[in-house]
Scaffold this active site. Structure first.
Site, PDB file in Angstrom:
ATOM      1  N   TYR A   2       0.488  -1.267   0.305  1.00 23.70           N
ATOM      2  CA  TYR A   2       0.028   0.201   0.132  1.00 23.70           C
ATOM      3  C   TYR A   2       1.096   1.239   0.029  1.00 23.70           C
ATOM      4  O   TYR A   2       0.689   1.728   0.625  1.00 23.70           O
ATOM      5  CB  TYR A   2      -0.719   0.037   1.009  1.00 23.70           C
ATOM      6  N   HIS A   3       1.627   1.196  -1.518  1.00 23.84           N
ATOM      7  CA  HIS A   3       3.122   2.082  -0.705  1.00 23.84           C
ATOM      8  C   HIS A   3       3.117   2.501  -2.139  1.00 23.84           C
ATOM      9  O   HIS A   3       4.321   2.687  -2.808  1.00 23.84           O
ATOM     10  CB  HIS A   3       4.488   2.091  -0.245  1.00 23.84           C
ATOM     11  N   PRO A   4       2.542   2.646  -2.995  1.00 23.46           N
ATOM     12  CA  PRO A   4       2.448   3.500  -4.552  1.00 23.46           C
ATOM     13  C   PRO A   4       2.863   4.776  -4.387  1.00 23.46           C
ATOM     14  O   PRO A   4       2.041   5.923  -3.409  1.00 23.46           O
ATOM     15  CB  PRO A   4       0.863   3.510  -4.762  1.00 23.46           C
TER      16      PRO A   4
END
Length: 538
Positions: free
Chosen positions: A473-475
């Site tokens: 969840y780190h785009p």
């Protein structure tokens, strides 16, 4: 048409900070448009409640990627916050700044003002660290950072000892003098409640008469006069509205929504936009491209003694931890599922860690449809050691599918698409097993559940992590910052190349991903970006 000095699109991790900073001096009128609703929900405020928000469409965009060959054809679930506070209202709250060399690389790429020495004052200013201020940490800032050392499960100490036996130093503060090693994660909470940017920045600012926040307001288009952004069109309750921006439009929609809105407004890859019937205002092939993300996997084990599974699964355990939380704001529900973790190098020749560790004193192997079963773990004593890559070389893209702003964009993650990323992950999962084999954990472990002892060859390990890995969840980087308009979307002051009156202030501007969780760097970007706006309009 009503006009404001500044229009901020998105009340997320960065947008809330920008709103607070731009409205603080009282000189400017500020409008915030947020597509989602309120953050005043029990499972948003309760730290471990993010298991309940993981699929909840009331607070979550629930994006899904295209089937990814690098993930054995799986279409990955991408939760992103759709409420005040954005993803800071539904994330795991782990407070990591990243390695100083990450930011020094940003500056070296032609972005003055973005080195770690430049950014450390901003990181310290936003922080209220429970341990107090020192050379590295801040106190008195809006975001309270909690030390969880006294509250973590006792099994966590076994993990730390095992990692030390495997050769890693114990590190009391990953945001201090050094990042490498293992330790207890600090989290962004205060008095047992989530410290989102809505709570820390936006809600105090909403008392000001010069700040207006519209929820349920889906921005559909930026309007231009020539090359200058002058207004934003948005939909609220089925009605189209237009509002003017006398000074600037600031996009803070995040790494998915900011490139999406730019493309819907005619800013992006010209050929793609023309094919969809979108009139091109400014051609830039980088909008939505250069997508970077961290990919992770868990190794899960069955233990000889009770873990949090035996407390969180039965009804009486749920009642007990619920009473602990409601009356004392303490216990497992006041924490993140990631009690501890760390950073290590898969190759000693590397100049800094390239892998992040996560330790969870419970397990969720048995699936529960439509929910992340944090609050309903496995019936046997289980725990997990997870990891994710820090600076992958794989790149993806996010492109709109049509002119319809309600249609989700096409997300192509391209996870584990390079030989380098695959080799790195292979070395990393072997190191997880090395930690588990150390005496401190080996005497506690009954068996490895996932992937299981039959998975031993390099080929099988690679096949396993392709099937079981996914986003952590780190785009970032879909509107990346850089001095060259041919290779970036915004300049070092976050102004969109080739246009006027338009900035982007969120994680999409990162020139490259950072080593660790991205929420603290996103908040820092909001602080730094707002400072630049104020300097330019003083």
């Amino acid at each position: 048409m009503q006009t404001y000095d500044f229009i901020i699109v998105g009340a997320g991790s960065a947008g809330c900070v920008v709103a607070e900073r731009l409205s603080a001096n009282g000189r400017f009128s500020v409008l915030v448009l947020e597509a989602g609703g309120t953050d005043r929900r029990f499972f948003v405020q309760m730290p471990l409640g993010y298991g309940k928000t993981f699929y909840d469409p009331k607070v979550n965009w629930n994006y899904k990627t295209e089937p990814d060959p690098g993930l054995a054809g799986n279409a990955d679930h991408w939760p992103r916050g759709k409420l005040l506070g954005g993803s800071s209202s539904i994330n795991a709250m782990v407070w990591i700044r990243g390695h100083p060399a990450d930011y020094d690389a940003w500056a070296a790429a032609g972005n003055p003002g973005w080195s770690f020495a430049d950014l450390l004052p901003a990181f310290k200013a936003i922080e209220d660290n429970a341990a107090g201020a020192d050379r590295w940490r801040g106190s008195g800032g809006p975001v309270h950072v909690t030390d969880c050392s006294a509250a973590v499960h006792p099994l966590t100490k076994r993990y730390l000892t095992a990692a030390e036996q495997a050769g890693l130093p114990v590190n009391p503060d990953f945001n201090g003098a050094s990042q490498e090693g293992v330790g207890i994660y600090q989290i962004s909470t205060r008095n047992g409640r989530r410290m989102s940017t809505a709570r820390a920045f936006l809600r105090p600012a909403m008392k000001r008469p010069n700040l207006r926040v519209e929820t349920g307001a889906l921005a559909t288009k930026i309007l231009f006069e020539g090359r200058r952004a002058v207004a934003v069109e948005y939909d609220r309750n089925g009605t189209t509205h237009r509002v003017g921006a006398a000074r600037e439009v600031v996009l803070s929609g995040g790494s998915v929504n900011s490139p999406q809105l730019l493309q819907l407004s005619g800013v992006g890859p010209a050929g793609h936009l023309k094919a969809l019937g979108i009139e091109v205002v400014h051609s830039n092939d980088n909008v939505g491209r250069n997508l970077e993300d961290h990919v992770g996997i868990n190794y899960t084990f069955k233990g000889r003694q009770a873990t949090l599974n035996q407390l969180l699964r039965p009804w009486w355990g749920k009642l007990w931890v619920g009473m602990q939380y409601v009356f004392l704001r303490s216990g497992p529900l006041s924490l993140s599922m990631n009690n501890a973790g760390g950073f290590f190098r898969t190759d000693p020749a590397l100049d800094r860690p390239n892998m992040q560790l996560y330790f969870q004193a419970f397990s969720t192997v048995i699936p529960k449809t439509g929910e992340r079963p944090i609050l309903t773990p496995d019936p046997w004593p289980g725990f997990s050691i997870g990891l994710s890559n820090c600076r992958p070389s794989s790149r993806g893209e996010i492109l709109v599918r049509s002119k319809d702003p309600r249609e989700y964009p096409r997300i192509v993650a391209n996870a584990l698409s390079t030989d380098e990323d695959v080799a790195e992950m292979l070395a990393a999962v072997k190191f997880v097993r090395r930690i588990a084999a150390q005496p401190a954990l080996a005497e506690f472990i009954v068996e490895e559940i996932l992937p299981g002892p039959s998975i031993t060859s390099d080929e099988d390990l690679i096949q396993d992590f392709r099937k079981r890995s996914g986003t952590v969840y780190h785009p970032v980087s879909t509107c990346r910052m850089g001095p060259d308009p041919a290779r970036s979307v915004v300049d070092p002051r976050l102004r969109v190349h080739g246009l006027e009156g338009l900035r982007i202030i969120d994680a999409s501007i990162f020139p490259g991903n950072i080593s660790g969780n991205t929420n603290a760097p996103s908040i820092m970007t909001g602080w730094k970006g707002a400072q630049m706006v104020l300097e330019d309009w003083k």
